[in-house]
Design an enzyme around this catalytic site. Structure first.
Site, PDB file in Angstrom:
ATOM      1  N   ALA A  39      -0.526   0.093  15.930  1.00 27.48           N
ATOM      2  CA  ALA A  39       0.264   1.426  15.477  1.00 27.48           C
ATOM      3  C   ALA A  39       0.650   0.922  14.646  1.00 27.48           C
ATOM      4  O   ALA A  39       1.986   1.555  13.337  1.00 27.48           O
ATOM      5  CB  ALA A  39       1.544   1.962  16.322  1.00 27.48           C
TER       6      ALA A  39
ATOM      7  N   LYS B 291       0.727  -1.491  -0.217  1.00 25.68           N
ATOM      8  CA  LYS B 291       0.317   0.009  -0.198  1.00 25.68           C
ATOM      9  C   LYS B 291       0.684   1.410  -0.122  1.00 25.68           C
ATOM     10  O   LYS B 291       0.394   2.554  -0.484  1.00 25.68           O
ATOM     11  CB  LYS B 291      -0.816   0.051   1.486  1.00 25.68           C
ATOM     12  CG  LYS B 291      -1.762  -0.978   0.923  1.00 25.68           C
ATOM     13  CD  LYS B 291      -2.817  -0.882   2.218  1.00 25.68           C
ATOM     14  CE  LYS B 291      -3.754  -2.431   2.301  1.00 25.68           C
ATOM     15  NZ  LYS B 291      -5.012  -1.485   3.934  1.00 25.68           N
TER      16      LYS B 291
END
Ligand SMILES: NC(=O)c1ccc[n+]([C@@H]2O[C@H](COP(=O)([O-])OP(=O)(O)OC[C@H]3O[C@@H](n4cnc5c(N)ncnc54)[C@H](OP(=O)(O)O)[C@@H]3O)[C@@H](O)[C@H]2O)c1
Length: 248
Positions: A103, A45
């Site tokens: 995270a 991504k």
């Protein structure tokens, strides 16, 4: 999900998958396959964000792209994970303070869309190394060893804890006390009752798993492939049937 909509809308297209080994070749591959649109998944991504001609909307903050769309000779990048998540929690109200556990890439998409919609977001991660990005982006951050407890309206598990092993994403006593003071819980993992969701249920929270997030990121991606010419409700209806066949 995509193929069911293509078939039912009588569109001359098909949705398949291809393995990309080298993320730096993502746009070359997109062009060589003569695609008009694509979804991109982990771990590419960030490459898709860097290498597309232009990233649009919230993808510019997240710095990750899960949807590529060809327009003329350009390839544009979008992030529908973020809006997909937000659509999936549309029934959750008064989200002023939100705690995100984890995270990674998913936490980034969720953190930005929540902040864009007015929530104050805290990221709590097992280790400190991935918190840098969030700190620099202006989020409150904490690792397990320096966390100070607070009252959160919504607690979200974006870690992989609970995916393959039956474990919680945070020490049970602490998570339980956070849930006692919360209203909602959300787990990005879908199709199973994770230990996180089980604890949310025991704490009488309103909770959801990640099924609708997965569904809506696909709904919004589909509409980007077709320049937003369809009603999202119509796409959702067909995709939900396909999703239910696969997961329920
Ligand atoms: N529903 C949907 O549509 C959707 C969309 C995207 C992703 N997902 C799901 O989201 C999850 C996360 O994906 P991602 O790409 O964001 O992963 P990622 O980038 O690899 O991040 C994983 C995070 O989980 C933490 N973690 C891993 N094991 C842990 C444990 N045992 N206890 C506590 N924390 C732990 C890691 O902490 P450290 O930094 O300390 O290692 C890290 O912060 C996956 O389960 C994925 O399937 C769902």
């Amino acid at each position: 999900m995509h193929n069911r909509v293509l078939q039912n809308f009588n569109l001359d297209a098909c949705y398949g998958k291809t393995l990309l080994k080298d993320g730096t070749k993502i746009i070359d591959k997109f062009k060589s396959l003569k695609l008009s649109g694509a979804n991109v998944t982990v771990p590419h991504k960030e490459y898709a964000f860097k290498l597309c001609n232009e990233a649009k909307g919230i993808a510019c903050d997240i710095k990750a792209v899960n949807t590529l769309v060809k327009d003329g000779d350009k390839v544009y990048g979008y992030n529908t994970d973020a809006i997909g998540f937000y659509e999936s929690i549309s029934s959750f109200k008064n989200l002023k303070h939100v705690l995100i556990l984890g995270a990674g890439g998913t936490a980034k998409a969720i953190a930005f869309i929540l902040r864009k919609n007015g929530a104050e977001v805290t990221i709590l991660n097992r280790s400190a190394k991935r918190l840098d990005f969030f700190q620099k982006s202006g989020f409150k951050t904490s690792s397990w060893d320096n966390f100070k407890t607070y009252r959160y309206d919504l607690i979200i598990n974006t870690t992989t804890a609970g995916l393959n092993e039956s474990i919680l994403p945070l020490e049970k006593e602490l998570l339980s006390s956070l849930m006692q003071n919360s209203s909602y819980a959300f787990d990005v993992i879908y199709g199973k009752e994770t230990p996180f969701l089980k604890l949310a249920k025991e704490s009488s929270l309103i909770y959801k798993d990640g099924s609708d997030m997965l569904l809506y990121q696909a709904v919004f991606a589909f509409n980007l492939f077709y320049n937003n010419r369809f009603k999202t409700e119509d796409i959702e209806k067909e995709m939900r049937k396909a999703f239910n066949l696969a997961y329920i």
